[in-house]
Design an enzyme around this catalytic site. Structure first.
Site, PDB file in Angstrom:
ATOM      1  N   ILE A  79      33.983  29.274 -16.816  1.00  0.00           N
ATOM      2  CA  ILE A  79      33.305  27.988 -16.604  1.00  0.00           C
ATOM      3  C   ILE A  79      32.339  28.067 -15.433  1.00  0.00           C
ATOM      4  O   ILE A  79      31.158  27.710 -15.549  1.00  0.00           O
ATOM      5  CB  ILE A  79      34.352  26.861 -16.389  1.00  0.00           C
ATOM      6  CG1 ILE A  79      35.024  26.535 -17.737  1.00  0.00           C
ATOM      7  CG2 ILE A  79      33.698  25.610 -15.794  1.00  0.00           C
ATOM      8  CD1 ILE A  79      36.052  25.424 -17.679  1.00  0.00           C
ATOM      9  N   ASP A 126      39.196  35.711  -0.497  1.00  0.00           N
ATOM     10  CA  ASP A 126      40.295  34.912  -1.035  1.00  0.00           C
ATOM     11  C   ASP A 126      40.148  33.528  -0.419  1.00  0.00           C
ATOM     12  O   ASP A 126      40.155  33.397   0.814  1.00  0.00           O
ATOM     13  CB  ASP A 126      41.640  35.550  -0.642  1.00  0.00           C
ATOM     14  CG  ASP A 126      42.825  34.873  -1.346  1.00  0.00           C
ATOM     15  OD1 ASP A 126      42.773  33.647  -1.555  1.00  0.00           O
ATOM     16  OD2 ASP A 126      43.792  35.587  -1.687  1.00  0.00           O
ATOM     17  N   LYS A 141      35.211  22.902   4.253  1.00  0.00           N
ATOM     18  CA  LYS A 141      34.992  23.017   5.696  1.00  0.00           C
ATOM     19  C   LYS A 141      33.889  24.029   6.005  1.00  0.00           C
ATOM     20  O   LYS A 141      33.099  23.839   6.914  1.00  0.00           O
ATOM     21  CB  LYS A 141      36.295  23.445   6.393  1.00  0.00           C
ATOM     22  CG  LYS A 141      37.341  22.361   6.493  1.00  0.00           C
ATOM     23  CD  LYS A 141      36.937  21.170   7.368  1.00  0.00           C
ATOM     24  CE  LYS A 141      36.915  21.447   8.864  1.00  0.00           C
ATOM     25  NZ  LYS A 141      38.216  21.511   9.498  1.00  0.00           N
ATOM     26  N   SER A 164      37.900  20.483 -11.647  1.00  0.00           N
ATOM     27  CA  SER A 164      39.301  20.088 -11.692  1.00  0.00           C
ATOM     28  C   SER A 164      39.814  20.222 -13.129  1.00  0.00           C
ATOM     29  O   SER A 164      39.510  21.200 -13.817  1.00  0.00           O
ATOM     30  CB  SER A 164      39.427  18.663 -11.151  1.00  0.00           C
ATOM     31  OG  SER A 164      40.760  18.268 -11.060  1.00  0.00           O
ATOM     32  N   LYS A 224      45.731  19.862  -8.921  1.00  0.00           N
ATOM     33  CA  LYS A 224      44.486  19.225  -9.373  1.00  0.00           C
ATOM     34  C   LYS A 224      44.391  17.790  -8.870  1.00  0.00           C
ATOM     35  O   LYS A 224      43.299  17.286  -8.609  1.00  0.00           O
ATOM     36  CB  LYS A 224      44.378  19.290 -10.896  1.00  0.00           C
ATOM     37  CG  LYS A 224      44.175  20.705 -11.448  1.00  0.00           C
ATOM     38  CD  LYS A 224      42.949  21.402 -10.870  1.00  0.00           C
ATOM     39  CE  LYS A 224      42.614  22.694 -11.607  1.00  0.00           C
ATOM     40  NZ  LYS A 224      41.517  23.433 -10.986  1.00  0.00           N
ATOM     41  N   ILE A 250      38.193  23.924 -23.228  1.00  0.00           N
ATOM     42  CA  ILE A 250      36.871  24.555 -23.353  1.00  0.00           C
ATOM     43  C   ILE A 250      37.046  25.937 -23.980  1.00  0.00           C
ATOM     44  O   ILE A 250      37.829  26.764 -23.480  1.00  0.00           O
ATOM     45  CB  ILE A 250      36.192  24.690 -21.966  1.00  0.00           C
ATOM     46  CG1 ILE A 250      36.042  23.318 -21.272  1.00  0.00           C
ATOM     47  CG2 ILE A 250      34.836  25.389 -22.097  1.00  0.00           C
ATOM     48  CD1 ILE A 250      35.159  22.311 -21.972  1.00  0.00           C
TER      49      ILE A 250
END
Ligand code: HXC
Length: 304
Positions: free
Chosen positions: A32, A80, A140, A166, A184, A213
């Site tokens: 995605i 990561d 951040k 999400s 989520k 999807i």
């Protein structure tokens, strides 16, 4: 196989609308997110994708670069999202090499299937850390650059926009995915709070919630094929979605057409979640036998 524009982007979008903009994306190796970035690059943006695997990330960056001649796509591996320092370094490199960050796709996520009874605290924590802490770390790291972009954009779509990737599983709950459902919900809440805290500074923060999807790791490998067929019949659209349809929603949210859209969730699922269909392995609202029996799960593989 070379991808055509029609594979990842509708023809309604005008070429060059994101010229001189930079999109930063976590989870960019995924099906995605790579389509979202490809669409942005096609329309003129430069991009930086980060991922854990160096070779995969660099080779995806090369592939994304083919979406438009002259576009730059930086692939930074060994990142990561659970590690704030590795993210900060990637963001700094992106700003140094591409000149700033105007848009951010917060896409990195982790998931596997496990009944709650067999879900260890560490397994739960791994997914919460990737999805929630990782999204927080990303936000951040990019926020100062998005604020700068929002305050200095003079042409084209204003910068300073976030899109979180999400899901819809937390609207109804989903068996075997307690960890992802909780994560989520946290991602959606994070986006909403960024929207209200940073809206006054010109930023927008929105969620895209993809449903089933086609071609994604999450959907192709979940459950038995007969369950998938039954589930598909419950989707009002009568089919699974395409990555192109998620990319189109992303382009819209980053474009001037969505200037007043902030703190929203754009569900791209053909109406699926409203049918209350079980997200995995279920037959509508009938509970799968393995949940009622409480025994071990058969035929459900982890997504690792
Ligand atoms: C039960 C599992 C498990 C499984 C791992 N664990 N896989 N438990 N079933 N299939 C447990 C381990 O036993 C361990 O707990 C803990 O999780 C951490 O495992 P590690 O392998 O050490 O973790 P790590 O290397 O950090 O990997 C994180 C991961 C992994 C989430 C477990 O799957 C991953 O990195 N995934 C990233 C790719 C991915 O998941 N893509 C799909 C995204 S799709 P113990 O107790 O033994 O120490 C998506 C869409 C969501 O997110 C919406 C779907 C509809």
């Amino acid at each position: 196989m070379a991808l055509e524009r029609s594979d990842y982007l509708s023809d309604v979008w005008r070429e060059g609308i994101f010229n001189d903009k930079v999109v930063f994306c976590t989870g960019g190796n995924g099906t995605i997110c790579s389509a979202q970035v490809r669409a942005m690059v096609h329309l003129g943006a430069n991009a930086c994708i980060v991922g854990r695997n160096v070779d995969k990330t660099e080779s995806m960056a090369k592939s994304l670069m083919t979406a438009r001649q002259g576009s730059e796509v930086l692939g930074i591996g060994s990142v990561d999202v659970r590690n704030a320092e590795s993210l900060n370094q990637a963001v700094e490199r992106c700003v140094k090499e591409l000149g700033g960050i105007d848009f951010c796709i917060v896409g990195a996520a982790g998931n596997f299937l496990s009944p709650l009874s067999q879900l260890s605290a560490n397994a739960f924590k791994s997914v919460i850390d990737i999805d929630v802490l990782g999204s927080y770390n990303t936000v951040k790291a990019v926020l100062p650059h998005l604020v700068k972009s929002a305050s200095t954009s003079t042409s084209g779509p204003g910068g300073g926009r976030l899109v979180f990737v999400s899901a819809t599983i937390h609207y109804t709950g989903a068996p075997l995915q307690t960890h992802a459902v909780v994560a989520k919900a946290g991602v959606d809440a994070l986006s909403a709070n960024v929207a209200i805290e940073y809206g006054p500074r010109g930023l927008t923060s929105n969620v895209i919630a993809p449903g089933p999807i086609a071609g994604t790791e999450g959907m192709e490998r979940l459950g038995r094929s007969e369950d998938r067929e039954a589930n598909m019949k419950r989707i009002p659209a009568g089919r699974w979605g395409t990555v192109k349809e998620v990319a189109d929603a992303t382009v819209w949210l980053f474009s001037d057409a969505a200037n007043f859209v902030n703190g929203s969730v754009v569900v791209v699922d053909g109406g699926a979640w409203r049918t209350n269909r079980m997200a995995t392995g279920g037959k509508g609202m009938e509970y799968p036998d393995f949940l009622l029996g409480g025994g071990r799960v058969e035929g459900v593989k982890g997504l690792k």
